[in-house]
Write a protein that holds these residues in place. Structure first.
Motif, PDB file in Angstrom:
ATOM      1  N   ILE A  58     -18.137  14.417   9.021  1.00  0.00           N
ATOM      2  CA  ILE A  58     -19.073  15.521   9.251  1.00  0.00           C
ATOM      3  C   ILE A  58     -20.256  15.401   8.290  1.00  0.00           C
ATOM      4  N   VAL A  59     -19.972  15.081   7.031  1.00  0.00           N
ATOM      5  CA  VAL A  59     -21.040  14.859   6.043  1.00  0.00           C
ATOM      6  C   VAL A  59     -21.946  13.710   6.496  1.00  0.00           C
ATOM      7  N   GLY A  60     -21.345  12.699   7.135  1.00  0.00           N
ATOM      8  CA  GLY A  60     -22.124  11.547   7.587  1.00  0.00           C
ATOM      9  C   GLY A  60     -23.012  11.812   8.778  1.00  0.00           C
ATOM     10  N   GLY A  61     -22.883  12.989   9.414  1.00  0.00           N
ATOM     11  CA  GLY A  61     -23.823  13.331  10.474  1.00  0.00           C
ATOM     12  C   GLY A  61     -23.219  13.636  11.830  1.00  0.00           C
ATOM     13  N   TYR A  62     -21.930  13.497  11.986  1.00  0.00           N
ATOM     14  CA  TYR A  62     -21.310  13.847  13.265  1.00  0.00           C
ATOM     15  C   TYR A  62     -21.124  15.362  13.340  1.00  0.00           C
ATOM     16  N   ASP A  63     -21.407  15.931  14.521  1.00  0.00           N
ATOM     17  CA  ASP A  63     -21.286  17.380  14.682  1.00  0.00           C
ATOM     18  C   ASP A  63     -19.850  17.823  14.953  1.00  0.00           C
ATOM     19  N   GLY A  64     -19.021  16.922  15.472  1.00  0.00           N
ATOM     20  CA  GLY A  64     -17.638  17.299  15.758  1.00  0.00           C
ATOM     21  C   GLY A  64     -16.755  16.076  15.880  1.00  0.00           C
ATOM     22  N   VAL A  65     -15.660  16.027  15.128  1.00  0.00           N
ATOM     23  CA  VAL A  65     -14.733  14.897  15.180  1.00  0.00           C
ATOM     24  C   VAL A  65     -13.304  15.441  15.201  1.00  0.00           C
ATOM     25  N   TYR A  66     -12.423  14.645  15.817  1.00  0.00           N
ATOM     26  CA  TYR A  66     -11.007  15.026  15.809  1.00  0.00           C
ATOM     27  C   TYR A  66     -10.151  13.770  15.781  1.00  0.00           C
ATOM     28  N   GLU A  67      -8.882  13.962  15.392  1.00  0.00           N
ATOM     29  CA  GLU A  67      -7.939  12.848  15.349  1.00  0.00           C
ATOM     30  C   GLU A  67      -6.543  13.362  15.705  1.00  0.00           C
ATOM     31  N   ILE A  68      -5.862  12.625  16.588  1.00  0.00           N
ATOM     32  CA  ILE A  68      -4.444  12.873  16.902  1.00  0.00           C
ATOM     33  C   ILE A  68      -3.689  11.739  16.230  1.00  0.00           C
ATOM     34  N   SER A  69      -2.926  12.059  15.171  1.00  0.00           N
ATOM     35  CA  SER A  69      -2.450  10.976  14.309  1.00  0.00           C
ATOM     36  C   SER A  69      -1.043  11.233  13.784  1.00  0.00           C
ATOM     37  N   LYS A  70      -0.449  10.160  13.270  1.00  0.00           N
ATOM     38  CA  LYS A  70       0.810  10.245  12.548  1.00  0.00           C
ATOM     39  C   LYS A  70       0.521  10.539  11.073  1.00  0.00           C
ATOM     40  N   ASP A  71       1.232  11.534  10.559  1.00  0.00           N
ATOM     41  CA  ASP A  71       1.139  11.846   9.135  1.00  0.00           C
ATOM     42  C   ASP A  71       2.541  11.819   8.535  1.00  0.00           C
ATOM     43  N   PHE A  72       2.611  11.722   7.201  1.00  0.00           N
ATOM     44  CA  PHE A  72       3.898  11.470   6.548  1.00  0.00           C
ATOM     45  C   PHE A  72       4.014  12.323   5.282  1.00  0.00           C
ATOM     46  N   ARG A  73       5.135  13.045   5.173  1.00  0.00           N
ATOM     47  CA  ARG A  73       5.368  13.857   3.980  1.00  0.00           C
ATOM     48  C   ARG A  73       6.783  13.605   3.486  1.00  0.00           C
ATOM     49  N   ASN A  74       6.869  13.151   2.250  1.00  0.00           N
ATOM     50  CA  ASN A  74       8.136  12.692   1.690  1.00  0.00           C
ATOM     51  C   ASN A  74       8.910  13.872   1.096  1.00  0.00           C
ATOM     52  N   GLU A  75       9.359  14.746   2.006  1.00  0.00           N
ATOM     53  CA  GLU A  75      10.038  15.960   1.572  1.00  0.00           C
ATOM     54  C   GLU A  75      11.327  16.141   2.369  1.00  0.00           C
ATOM     55  N   GLY A  76      11.872  17.348   2.366  1.00  0.00           N
ATOM     56  CA  GLY A  76      13.128  17.593   3.067  1.00  0.00           C
ATOM     57  C   GLY A  76      13.010  17.357   4.563  1.00  0.00           C
ATOM     58  N   MET A  77      14.173  17.242   5.215  1.00  0.00           N
ATOM     59  CA  MET A  77      14.165  17.050   6.661  1.00  0.00           C
ATOM     60  C   MET A  77      15.360  17.781   7.266  1.00  0.00           C
ATOM     61  N   ASP A  78      15.154  18.251   8.483  1.00  0.00           N
ATOM     62  CA  ASP A  78      16.221  18.878   9.251  1.00  0.00           C
ATOM     63  C   ASP A  78      15.896  18.687  10.726  1.00  0.00           C
ATOM     64  N   ARG A  79      16.559  19.439  11.606  1.00  0.00           N
ATOM     65  CA  ARG A  79      16.395  19.234  13.044  1.00  0.00           C
ATOM     66  C   ARG A  79      14.964  19.490  13.514  1.00  0.00           C
ATOM     67  N   THR A  80      14.228  20.363  12.815  1.00  0.00           N
ATOM     68  CA  THR A  80      12.867  20.707  13.227  1.00  0.00           C
ATOM     69  C   THR A  80      11.814  20.234  12.228  1.00  0.00           C
ATOM     70  N   HIS A  81      12.206  19.440  11.237  1.00  0.00           N
ATOM     71  CA  HIS A  81      11.278  19.001  10.197  1.00  0.00           C
ATOM     72  C   HIS A  81      11.465  17.507   9.967  1.00  0.00           C
ATOM     73  N   ASN A  82      10.513  16.721  10.462  1.00  0.00           N
ATOM     74  CA  ASN A  82      10.590  15.272  10.350  1.00  0.00           C
ATOM     75  C   ASN A  82       9.551  14.778   9.339  1.00  0.00           C
ATOM     76  N   PRO A  83       9.906  13.917   8.394  1.00  0.00           N
ATOM     77  CA  PRO A  83       8.918  13.389   7.445  1.00  0.00           C
ATOM     78  C   PRO A  83       7.775  12.642   8.130  1.00  0.00           C
ATOM     79  N   GLU A  84       8.005  12.135   9.332  1.00  0.00           N
ATOM     80  CA  GLU A  84       6.944  11.491  10.123  1.00  0.00           C
ATOM     81  C   GLU A  84       6.656  12.384  11.318  1.00  0.00           C
ATOM     82  N   PHE A  85       5.418  12.851  11.451  1.00  0.00           N
ATOM     83  CA  PHE A  85       5.102  13.804  12.519  1.00  0.00           C
ATOM     84  C   PHE A  85       3.683  13.574  13.037  1.00  0.00           C
ATOM     85  N   THR A  86       3.411  14.131  14.207  1.00  0.00           N
ATOM     86  CA  THR A  86       2.092  13.997  14.837  1.00  0.00           C
ATOM     87  C   THR A  86       1.293  15.271  14.614  1.00  0.00           C
ATOM     88  N   MET A  87       0.022  15.103  14.256  1.00  0.00           N
ATOM     89  CA  MET A  87      -0.834  16.247  13.979  1.00  0.00           C
ATOM     90  C   MET A  87      -2.209  16.016  14.589  1.00  0.00           C
TER      91      MET A  87
END
Length: 339
Positions: free
Chosen positions: A255-284
């Motif tokens: 956005i700072v570089g001059g684009y008016d609108g950007v988006y990303e559908i991506s894999k993100d990773f959080r090295n924390e607890g996990m259960d049936r509804t909480h995966n360390p690897e998830f899509t956001m």
């Protein structure tokens, strides 16, 4: 010299084969002796089950189709048999008769539930009213060496379906997701809806002129959220890197570089607890737009979710158990006060 039982049916076969597995391997050997390739490379399919059923008309000219799928049920009746095969879009009944497919009918006797076959024939409606394919050609595409835990289904005159002995072991279903998908159509439908959901989100944002981008997964400084990262080491640069916990910082730089609108559908990773509804690897999905405030974003989220619901289900109303959720805008809004 005695034959090694580990290599009798292949170098990597397990020693504890049960009766059903042994029988399937014997059938495989018999098919090969008949000159049938049990694992061919390709098959010229031109139709899918649901499309065939939806497009069928009793008064239309006879239509020949080629379909491929996994055998899910078999009813053998001497010189004729019925089976149901399952492809990505549903199930289709197949009618096979010795007089029509010749020696291929003998090979069908060596096929089981779980095998994948290709069938060519004309579409018709049976006396019971089920749209089916009258086979003129039968091709074995993959011989299954392990039995499937197939659930039995019964449909009454009102169309209500009752399932007996479904695959319900959660541990088995989650660890062998491919098995869960093969025998549980409802689970496979969830995967299809997820893919349609991502496609609908992308279409909604693209039509409004926002740019889809890819940002780094390995980052020298992680940020954009409060979470513990996964840490790795880049050998060529001899430096520590982190797997991203969010896309925020790189998207804001665009956005700072001059684009008016950007988006990303991506894999993100959080090295924390996990259960049936909480995966360390998830899509956001993250969207950043210039010249607008949070009220505009609230309106956009309402429109986005409503349009996605309609794209997937044909309506903005979704059922959750015995309840219904109406995603039609506007939604109730509650003010958040900082204490």
């Amino acid at each position: 010299m005695a034959e090694d039982k580990n290599t009798q049916h292949g170098e990597h076969e397990p020693e504890d084969l049960n009766v059903l597995m042994l029988r399937r391997r014997e059938e495989l050997e018999q098919l090969i002796k008949l000159g049938i390739n049990p694992y061919p490379y390709e098959y010229a399919r031109d139709s899918f089950s649901k499309d065939i059923i939806d497009q069928f008309k009793d008064d239309a000219p006879k239509r020949t189709v080629a379909i491929a799928g996994r055998i899910m049920s078999i009813r053998r009746m001497g010189k004729a048999s019925f089976c149901h095969i399952q492809d990505m879009r549903g199930r289709m009944q197949i009618y096979l008769r010795r007089d029509d497919i010749g020696t291929a009918y003998d090979s069908f006797k060596l096929m089981d539930i779980g095998d994948i076959i290709g069938v060519k024939g004309f579409v018709f409606r049976t006396k019971m009213g089920e749209v089916s394919i009258h086979a003129s050609e039968l091709t074995l595409l993959s011989k299954s060496l392990r039995p499937l835990p197939i659930a039995k289904e019964k449909v009454d005159e009102q169309g209500n379906k009752t399932v007996y002995d479904p695959l319900s072991d959660k541990e088995l279903r989650y660890r062998q997701r491919y098995l869960d998908l093969a025998v549980n159509p409802d689970v496979r439908n969830v995967f299809l809806k997820r893919a349609k959901m991502i496609s609908a989100i992308r279409k909604f944002l693209d039509e409004r002129g926002y740019l889809e981008v890819e940002t780094p997964v390995l980052q020298p400084v992680y940020g954009g959220a409060s979470a513990r990262p996964f840490v790795t080491h880049h050998n060529a640069l001899d430096m520590k890197l982190y797997m991203r916990i969010a896309d925020e910082l790189y998207l804001k730089r665009l956005i700072v570089g001059g684009y008016d609108g950007v988006y990303e559908i991506s894999k993100d990773f959080r090295n924390e607890g996990m259960d049936r509804t909480h995966n360390p690897e998830f899509t956001m999905m993250e969207l950043y737009v210039a010249y607008h405030d949070y009220k505009w974003m609230m309106n956009t989220v309402e429109e986005l979710i409503s349009s996605v619901a309609i794209a997937i289900n044909g309506t903005a109303i979704a059922k959750l158990g015995d309840s219904e959720i109406n995603f039609t805008p506007p939604w109730k809004r509650i003010t958040m006060l900082m204490q």
